[in-house]
Design an enzyme around this catalytic site. Structure first.
Site, PDB file in Angstrom:
ATOM      1  N   GLU A 172      92.009 -13.674 -62.096  1.00  0.00           N
ATOM      2  CA  GLU A 172      91.026 -14.826 -62.871  1.00  0.00           C
ATOM      3  C   GLU A 172      90.079 -13.855 -63.730  1.00  0.00           C
ATOM      4  O   GLU A 172      88.932 -14.042 -63.645  1.00  0.00           O
ATOM      5  CB  GLU A 172      90.536 -15.658 -62.119  1.00  0.00           C
ATOM      6  CG  GLU A 172      91.495 -16.580 -61.369  1.00  0.00           C
ATOM      7  CD  GLU A 172      90.643 -17.566 -60.461  1.00  0.00           C
ATOM      8  OE1 GLU A 172      89.512 -17.697 -60.442  1.00  0.00           O
ATOM      9  OE2 GLU A 172      91.732 -18.314 -59.892  1.00  0.00           O
ATOM     10  N   HIS A 249      98.514 -24.249 -61.402  1.00  0.00           N
ATOM     11  CA  HIS A 249      97.771 -25.398 -60.623  1.00  0.00           C
ATOM     12  C   HIS A 249      97.811 -26.547 -61.825  1.00  0.00           C
ATOM     13  O   HIS A 249      96.922 -26.609 -62.462  1.00  0.00           O
ATOM     14  CB  HIS A 249      96.401 -25.203 -60.102  1.00  0.00           C
ATOM     15  CG  HIS A 249      96.279 -24.038 -59.112  1.00  0.00           C
ATOM     16  ND1 HIS A 249      96.980 -23.919 -57.823  1.00  0.00           N
ATOM     17  CD2 HIS A 249      95.871 -22.929 -59.180  1.00  0.00           C
ATOM     18  CE1 HIS A 249      96.640 -23.107 -57.248  1.00  0.00           C
ATOM     19  NE2 HIS A 249      95.985 -22.391 -58.013  1.00  0.00           N
TER      20      HIS A 249
END
Length: 369
Positions: A172, A249
């Site tokens: 990330e 996700h």
């Protein structure tokens, strides 16, 4: 307080801690050990690992409590998947709660279980802005920050050299607009910390595959455009980036735009691609209609992976709703996994099996020419 006293106190509280001592597997440290045979599945029941084509791993994130305490969880994990990712056991805060004091028990248990069941291990994660131990101070000078980060990467990768097939080296790293995320590492070390982390990991285990991993990059977005440029620039500079992980996700009603095409454009950079953290959350209550749409999206993501030769693994972020992170993070959503809270398979699991069966004739056919 001295390290010895701190360690003694934590041990008294029931935490298994050891001082770091480099460990290597027996024999050639660069060799990947041959896993033992997997446990047998229930008679007559096909599993995902039974049907997954050669060269593509099927994995799940692993909850440490389930692995330690729940025999049914362990049995399903061991038979359904041929790869696993540590959900939390390999994160820095858990591995090194105090400077120089390591808690290896959870990560070691996962690695041992994987090799006993013929499973590959995907290491997660070495550098992540949300997982900096509290004892790492933002007031430290840059040289100290760099030294502690290098020591962490080197220590963890060296311990599992030859036993972990791939690592999420940086996780990330991008913000929503595609710029490098404002983190301690960026503020203290500048953008070069990303390349440094990959080089340190490669030096610690030259045989491990090294990935950059992020969310919101599954389809064609501004963020995925930026990730593409970042990976291209890193590789042109000789940085050992071997692969790109797409967390995935997803919401049941929001499929990513052109997932297959997006995976292909990354593959054209010469890297592997992987679905690393797939779950598909639904708005509660989870009706049969929502679960069917969820199943369709799971199928679409698997199909996209199998359509791209460079896609080397397909990992779900937990396999049972009983151990899913979704309800605690996305209020009003849940039922995101392949199995329900009682470990009964859901339509999404059936959809993946069906898609794999459909792929079998194609996978078995000789390539033209």
């Amino acid at each position: 307080m001295s390290v010895a006293l701190v360690a003694a106190a934590l041990l008294a509280a029931g935490m298994a801690l050891v001082r770091y001592a480099p460990e290597r597997p027996p024999g050639d440290g660069d060799a990947r050990p041959v896993p033992s045979s997997p446990a047998s599945a229930a008679p007559g029941r096909e599993t995902l690992r039974d049907l997954m084509p050669p060269g593509v791993k099927i994995g799940s994130a692993v909850d440490g409590r389930g692995l330690s305490l729940e025999p049914a969880y362990r049995a399903l994990l061991g038979t359904e998947f041929n790869a696993m990712t540590a959900e939390n056991a390999m994160k820095w805060r858990n591995l090194e709660p105090l400077p120089g004091v390591y808690a290896w028990t959870g990560a070691d248990q996962l690695v041992d279980f994987a090799h006993q069941h013929g499973q590959a291990v995907y290491g997660h994660t070495l550098v992540w802005h949300s997982d900096v131990p509290k004892w790492v101070s933002p007031d430290w000078p840059a040289d100290q920050v760099r030294a502690v980060l290098q020591e962490h990467v080197t220590t963890v990768v060296s311990r599992y050299r030859g036993r972990v097939w791939a690592w999420d080296v940086v996780n990330e790293v991008l913000d929503e607009d595609g710029t490098l995320r404002d983190t301690l590492w960026l503020r203290k070390l500048g953008p070069g910390y990303v390349a440094d982390a990959f080089r340190w990991a490669h030096a610690a285990d030259p045989g491990a595959r090294l990935f950059i991993n992020d969310y919101g990059v599954e389809g064609r977005t501004r963020k995925s455009d930026a990730l593409l440029k970042l990976v291209r620039d890193l590789r042109r500079a000789g940085v050992p980036v071997d692969g790109v992980g797409f967390q995935s996700h997803l919401r049941w009603d929001q499929p990513p735009r052109d997932l297959t095409g997006n995976l292909r454009r990354f593959a054209q950079l010469g890297v592997s691609v992987a679905i690393t953290e797939l779950d598909v959350r639904v708005a509660l209550p989870a009706t049969p209609q929502k679960l069917e749409r969820q199943a369709t999206l799971y199928r679409q993501v698997l199909r996209a992976c199998l359509a791209v030769t460079a896609c080397v693994s397909f990992t779900v972020w937990g396999f049972t709703d009983a151990r899913s992170w979704i309800p605690g993070y996305h209020r009003g959503y849940g039922a995101a996994c392949l199995f329900d809270g009682s470990l009964a398979p859901k339509p999404a699991h059936a959809a993946l099996l069906d898609e794999l069966r459909r792929q079998l004739p194609r996978a078995a056919s000789p390539s033209p020419g």
